[in-house]
Design an enzyme around this catalytic site. Structure first.
Site, PDB file in Angstrom:
ATOM      1  CB  SER A 118      -0.899  -0.007   1.244  1.00  0.00           C
ATOM      2  OG  SER A 118      -1.532   1.237   1.427  1.00  0.00           O
ATOM      3  CD  GLU A 120      -2.586   5.097   4.096  1.00  0.00           C
ATOM      4  OE1 GLU A 120      -1.940   5.593   5.038  1.00  0.00           O
ATOM      5  OE2 GLU A 120      -3.455   5.719   3.467  1.00  0.00           O
ATOM      6  CE1 TYR A 142      -4.727  -1.686   5.174  1.00  0.00           C
ATOM      7  CE2 TYR A 142      -3.179  -0.059   4.337  1.00  0.00           C
ATOM      8  CZ  TYR A 142      -4.029  -1.121   4.121  1.00  0.00           C
ATOM      9  OH  TYR A 142      -4.168  -1.628   2.857  1.00  0.00           O
TER      10      TYR A 142
END
Length: 320
Positions: A118, A120, A142
């Site tokens: 990701s 992220e 996350y």
């Protein structure tokens, strides 16, 4: 020659379904995993129950099937929930990847592994666009869990010779996207407005920008990673951002409506802004894999709205 066998974890999610369909089209024998042991409607493949906690399940599956490839899409979702249940997120999005890698090393070392990672990972990035060399600075449980998984992939690749790749995926959408995601909310709202069911849609910051691509393009990039000569990590992105306002204008415009008559901003729903724009540089994927996104932003949004209109029609509500 017999068909290649592949395992797709998280097969009931958007990416798992898209990957399974792509692989079936390419002639693979596909085996899925899900928490319940049930697969998605309309996808006729065997599915094994696995909650990502018990390593014996995936090791036994690898030992029995000896798949050529394994794609991991099983994870807690990003979005509004990426700060919720941080310990469980760490286990499912992080430690579970270590379990898969160890099972591959022990039971099926020839299996090639692709991890759905990701953007992220970058979190509080200090440069834009981001590429494979950009320092990681996750800002959520996350993102931290995904970073652990990313590091384990590098360790198993270098230490044990596992063919493992991390796909650093930016936002990617499709009609299969879950209802909690803003793209699906907006597509559904546009369709409901078209048939007279919607009064208001309350959203967060309409100026928030994302690098939105099509999920089908993302899973194709992951497939290409496992066909490459050597394993590596790749940013998978469009290189362009659009605002939530752009998304609303496109979705409602597709059904002949002005989003401003339906959409309001809720300051309480605003997420903290990134210090720099989160947008990916997928030049490495283009150079090494020959991968380029095929479905543009407007086409993707129209596809999602059209799917919502069909769903409403199937429920018996006529469109205007």
């Amino acid at each position: 020659m017999s068909a290649k066998t592949t395992i797709v974890t998280g097969i009931t999610g958007q990416d798992g379904q898209m990957a399974a369909r792509l692989l079936l089209e390419k002639g693979y024998r596909v085996i899925g995993t899900s928490r319940s042991g049930r697969g998605p409607t309309g996808l006729d493949v065997p599915v094994v129950a696995w909650d990502l906690i018990d390593p014996s399940v995936i090791e036994g599956l690898l030992q029995t099937e000896q798949p050529q490839e394994l794609y991991n899409f099983a994870a807690f979702s990003s979005g509004a929930g990426m700060y919720d249940r941080p310990l469980e997120i760490g286990d499912i999005n992080g430690l579970a990847v270590g379990r898969i890698l160890e099972a591959i090393r022990a039971a099926s070392p020839h299996t090639r592994f692709a991890q759905a990672s990701s953007s992220e990972l970058f979190g509080l990035a200090q440069q834009t666009p981001q590429n494979e060399s950009t320092p990681f600075r996750p800002r959520s449980p996350y993102g931290a869990a995904k970073l652990y998984a990313h590091a384990m992939i590098d360790i198993y690749r270098e230490r044990y010779g596992v063919f493992a790749c991390s796909a650093i995926l930016y936002n990617h959408e499709s009609p299969l996207r879950g209802p909690a995601f803003v793209t699906r909310k907006i597509a559904r709202a546009a369709a409901e407005a078209k048939v007279g069911r919607l009064e208001r849609l309350s959203l967060g910051n309409l100026e928030a920008r994302r690098d939105w691509g099509y999920a089908g393009d993302s899973v194709e990039a992951m497939w290409r990673m496992l066909q490459a000569e050597a394993p590596a990590d790749y940013v998978v992105a469009t290189g362009r951002t659009h605002s939530v306002r752009d998304l609303c204008a496109c979705a409602f415009g597709h059904v002949g409506l002005d989003y401003r008559s339906f959409v309001t901003e809720d300051p309480d729903a605003f997420r903290a802004a990134e210090p720099v724009e989160i947008v990916g540089d997928a030049g490495k994927a283009a150079r090494v894999l020959g991968w380029l996104p095929k479905v543009g932003f407007e086409e993707m949004v129209r596809m999602m709205v059209h799917a919502e209109l069909r769903a409403i029609e199937d429920q018996g509500a006529p469109t205007r």
